[in-house]
Motif scaffolding. Sequence first.
Motif, PDB file in Angstrom:
ATOM      1  N   GLY A 695      -1.717 -36.059  18.656  1.00 25.14           N
ATOM      2  CA  GLY A 695      -0.503 -35.103  18.870  1.00 25.14           C
ATOM      3  C   GLY A 695      -0.894 -33.708  18.053  1.00 25.14           C
ATOM      4  O   GLY A 695      -1.237 -33.869  17.230  1.00 25.14           O
ATOM      5  N   LEU A 696      -0.762 -32.692  18.795  1.00 24.29           N
ATOM      6  CA  LEU A 696      -1.082 -31.473  18.541  1.00 24.29           C
ATOM      7  C   LEU A 696       0.043 -30.736  17.701  1.00 24.29           C
ATOM      8  O   LEU A 696       1.001 -31.346  17.628  1.00 24.29           O
ATOM      9  CB  LEU A 696      -1.495 -30.511  19.730  1.00 24.29           C
ATOM     10  N   SER A 697      -0.393 -29.571  16.819  1.00 24.02           N
ATOM     11  CA  SER A 697       0.802 -28.884  16.323  1.00 24.02           C
ATOM     12  C   SER A 697       0.650 -27.480  16.780  1.00 24.02           C
ATOM     13  O   SER A 697      -0.424 -27.207  17.373  1.00 24.02           O
ATOM     14  CB  SER A 697       0.333 -29.118  14.716  1.00 24.02           C
ATOM     15  N   TYR A 698       1.645 -26.826  16.423  1.00 27.72           N
ATOM     16  CA  TYR A 698       1.266 -25.174  16.879  1.00 27.72           C
ATOM     17  C   TYR A 698       0.672 -24.690  15.568  1.00 27.72           C
ATOM     18  O   TYR A 698       0.147 -23.349  15.718  1.00 27.72           O
ATOM     19  CB  TYR A 698       2.740 -24.490  16.744  1.00 27.72           C
ATOM     20  N   THR A 699       0.107 -25.101  14.509  1.00 26.97           N
ATOM     21  CA  THR A 699      -0.793 -24.797  13.560  1.00 26.97           C
ATOM     22  C   THR A 699      -1.850 -25.544  13.506  1.00 26.97           C
ATOM     23  O   THR A 699      -2.197 -26.596  14.507  1.00 26.97           O
ATOM     24  CB  THR A 699      -0.096 -24.502  12.210  1.00 26.97           C
ATOM     25  N   ARG A 700      -2.952 -25.415  12.622  1.00 25.72           N
ATOM     26  CA  ARG A 700      -4.028 -26.385  12.458  1.00 25.72           C
ATOM     27  C   ARG A 700      -4.222 -26.886  11.123  1.00 25.72           C
ATOM     28  O   ARG A 700      -3.854 -26.298   9.844  1.00 25.72           O
ATOM     29  CB  ARG A 700      -5.409 -25.388  12.726  1.00 25.72           C
ATOM     30  N   PHE A 701      -4.807 -27.779  11.067  1.00 27.30           N
ATOM     31  CA  PHE A 701      -4.951 -28.759   9.581  1.00 27.30           C
ATOM     32  C   PHE A 701      -6.260 -29.136   9.464  1.00 27.30           C
ATOM     33  O   PHE A 701      -7.204 -29.328  10.561  1.00 27.30           O
ATOM     34  CB  PHE A 701      -4.140 -29.859   9.410  1.00 27.30           C
TER      35      PHE A 701
END
Length: 816
Positions: A695-701
Motif C-alpha cells: 500500500g502506498l502513501s502520499y508521502t515516502r518512508f
Amino acid sequence: MKNRFYLTAALLGVLCASAHAQSERVQRLVGQLTQDEKISLLSGSRDPKNLGQAGYLPGVPRLGIPELRLTDGPAGVRVAHPATALPAPVALAASFSPTLARRYGQVLGREGRALEQDILLSPMTNIVRVPQAGRNFETFGEDPLLASKIVEEEIRGIQSEGLIATIKHFAANNFERDRNTIDAIVDERTLREIYLPAFQAAIQAGAGSVMGSYNRLNGTFACENPFLLDTVLRQEWGFTGFVMSDWFATHSTGPALTAGLDMEMPGSGMGNFGPPSFFGAKALASVPAEQIDRAVARILTSLEAVGLLDKQKPRPSLESIAEGDAKAAREIAIAGSVLLKNEKNCLPLSKSDLQSVAVIGSAAKTPMIGGGGSASVVPLRSENFLTALARRTGSAASYVSGTDLDGQPVPASALKLDGTESLNFVGDKGLKPEKYTWSGTLTAPSDGTYALKLQVKRGTARLTLDGKPLIATGMFFGGNDSLLPTNDGLKNGSVAVTLKAGEAHQVTITASAGGPFPGMPAPDGLLEVRLAWVTPERRAEKINEAVSAAKKARTALVFAYDEGTEGSDRESLGLPGDQDALIAAVAAANPRTVVVLSTGSCVTMPWLSKVAAALETWFPGQEGADATAAMLSGEAEPGGRLPVTFPQRLEDAPTAPEARYPGVGGKAVYSEGIFVGYRHYDQEKVRPLFPFGHGLSYTRFTLSGLKTETLATKAGRKTRISFIVKNVGKRAGVAIPQVYLGAPDTPPVPMATNALVGFERVSLEPGESRTVTLTLGDSALSYWSAEKHAWAAVPGSRPIRVGFSSRDLPLTGRTQ
Ligand code: BGC
C-alpha cells in the motif's frame, strides 16, 4: 487417523478448563430453572417484537435471565431499523490497526445495545484461503497474526459495551460452494498454524460465544465435532462460554450436545420454513439431565461475564451515538483504503485538477456500501461520490455511467411469448400475486454478447434458455442477483450470453409471488417482473459516452465494483459486467485515469499498466463516498495495506487445483498446507499483482537500523527487534512497517519463506522518525509438530526481514 488425532490431543490436555468454571450464581440458577425453562434457552424461537434480527431466546424473566436478541453482523448491526454501516471487516484488517478494531467493536456493541440486541453474531475470523470466496469481505484477510490482532481488539470493543461477541465460523469454513455439506480435509499442523490462531486469540480476549460452522472438518460436521468443540475449544483453550450452531447447521441431538454444541439456531425462530429443532423439547426429552444443565450453565456463564444477568444500564438512544459512529466509520474507511498505484503522484488531485474531472461508473452514483448476505446492513445514511465531491471541493464533475446496469426491456421484435406481447410488468402494470409461466422464443437482432436481465419485485423468477436454467432472481442466496437493485427497485439477475443474429432460442420464464423460502408470506403489492437486456450496440454506446467524457477532462475517475456475498463464490476475479472493458477504453482515452475500486477482496486488473492510479476502498460503508472524496482531494491519505494478496490470475492461487477448491466428491483437501496467501506465492515463486502488506502513501518512508537481540526471560527465550522508520516526504502520513520471520537453513518441516510476526501503524510528520520495537515470544518462533501433537521450538537461527510488504523487505537480520 482422525480419531487418533482427537484422542491424543485430548489426552495431552494441555490446558484443562476448570471443572468449576461456573460461578455460584450460575450453579444456583441452573438449580432453579425448570426443565422447560432450560430447554427454552437451548434453541431459538420467534421474537414477539420482531425487530428483524437473526435470532431470539425468550429468557426466563422470573429468575432475571433476560430475553436475548441475536443480531448479525460483521459490518454493522443488521436489524430492520437502520444502523451505521461500517466499512467491511476486510477494510478494518487493511488498517492494520488494533486501536481502530477496538473502536469498530465499540460501534457494533453500542449500536447493538441501542437497537435492543444482546448477542452480536460477529466477528468472523475465517482465514481467506480461496481468493474468489464470497465472504472474504467479512473477515480479516489471509494472515493468522493480522487476523488475531484485529479480532481480539474488536471483541474487547463489542463486549465492553455489554453485548456478547460471537466468534464465527468455527472452523475451516473458507468458501461458500457446497458450504452446508463440504468436508474440509485439513492436517493438524495447518489447522494449528493457519486456521485456528485467530479463534484462539478471540477466546483469550474473552469472546462469550462461538458459532459452529456449516462444513465438516475431517469427516465430522463442525457443529458436532468433538475435536473442535471439546478438545481444542474447552480442554486446550479453556473456553467457558457457549457454542451456537450456524443457522440450520445443527445435524443431531446427542452427538452435537455431547461434542459441545449448546444452542441450536435459529430453532423455530424463522417462521415455519425451518427444519425441525434438534434441541427442542421432544428431541431433548431423552437426553441426560447433566448434558442439558451443562449447556445451560455455559450460556449463563457468558451472560454473567458481560453483565447480562445484572440490572441493565439504560440502553443508549441511536440518535445520541450515530454521529460519533459515523465519524468512526469514516475514519476506518480512510485508514483501511489502499493506494495500490500512483504514477507520477497523480493523486491527490490538486485544486486545479479538481476543476476538470470526468466521473465514470455506476458505483459513483450508486455506491457499493457493503457486501451481501447476513453482513449487509440497512445504512443510517448514504451518499454518493458525486454529491460528496461537490460538497467537499465545490467540483461539479461531469458524470457518465459507462455501463447499463438496468438494461432495456427486451423488445417484442425479439421476444415471442405465449400469452403476452412483452415481459414488462412493472409499477402499476404489475401482476396479481400468483404463479406465472411464459414460454416462447428469444431471437437476437445481431451477433454478440448480450447481458440478459431477469428482474423481479415481491417474488422470485427463473429463466431457462434452450432448456438450461440460466437466471434465478429474488433468491435469498445463490441466485444471479446483483447487490444493486434496478433504479425502479427490482432485484436484477443478470447473465451474459453469446447469441447469433436471427437464431431463435427457446425461453421459459417462471415467476412466483412471495419470499425466497417456501411458505414465506408474499409481501403486499403486485408482483413485478421484467426481462431486459443490454445489446452489444448498447454496451458500445455506453463505453463511447465514457470515452468522450474522459477525453474532455484532465482526469478520469472510474468507479468500479465487484459483488461479494454470502451464499456464493465469485466465478472469476474479473470485475463484473463490462467494467474491465470500460476501464481499458477510458485509460486509452485519458492517461490520467484513476480507478477507484469498491471490491470485497482481490480482483484482477488487466488494465493496470494503462491507468495512472488505483485506489482500493473495499466495501467502504455508509461514509465511503465522503471518505473517498477526502482521499482523492488529499484532505486525507489512504492509510491501508493489503490484508490479502492480489494475484495476477486466478490460476496462480493456492486453491487453483480442483481437489483443493471447490473439492471433489464432497471433500476439499487443504493440501497446500500452511502455504496460504502470500506464503504460497513466495513458495511457488509466483509474482502477485500486488503482494500482501502492499500500500502506498502520499508521502515516502525509509527504514533503517535493524537490531535483533535475544533475551532470556522467565517465560522463555524472546527476541527483541527494533528499527527506525522515517517520513522523508513532504506531508504527514502513515507507515505500516511489517516484520517477517524466515525459515532456518534446515527447517524441521517445510516453512514459509516469510511469515508475518509483527507490524505497527505509525503516523509521522514530514521529517519525523520513530524507533519501532517488537518482541517475539516462543509462540512466534515455534511450529506445530504433528508427531508430538504440540508446539515445538524451531532449532537454528532464522532470518528476520523488515519492510513495507511481503515482497518489499529492505532490512534483514537474524535471530540468534
Ligand atoms: C451465516 C451466519 C449468520 C447467520 C444468521 C448464516 O447464514 O452463515 O454468519 O450469522 O446466518 O444470520
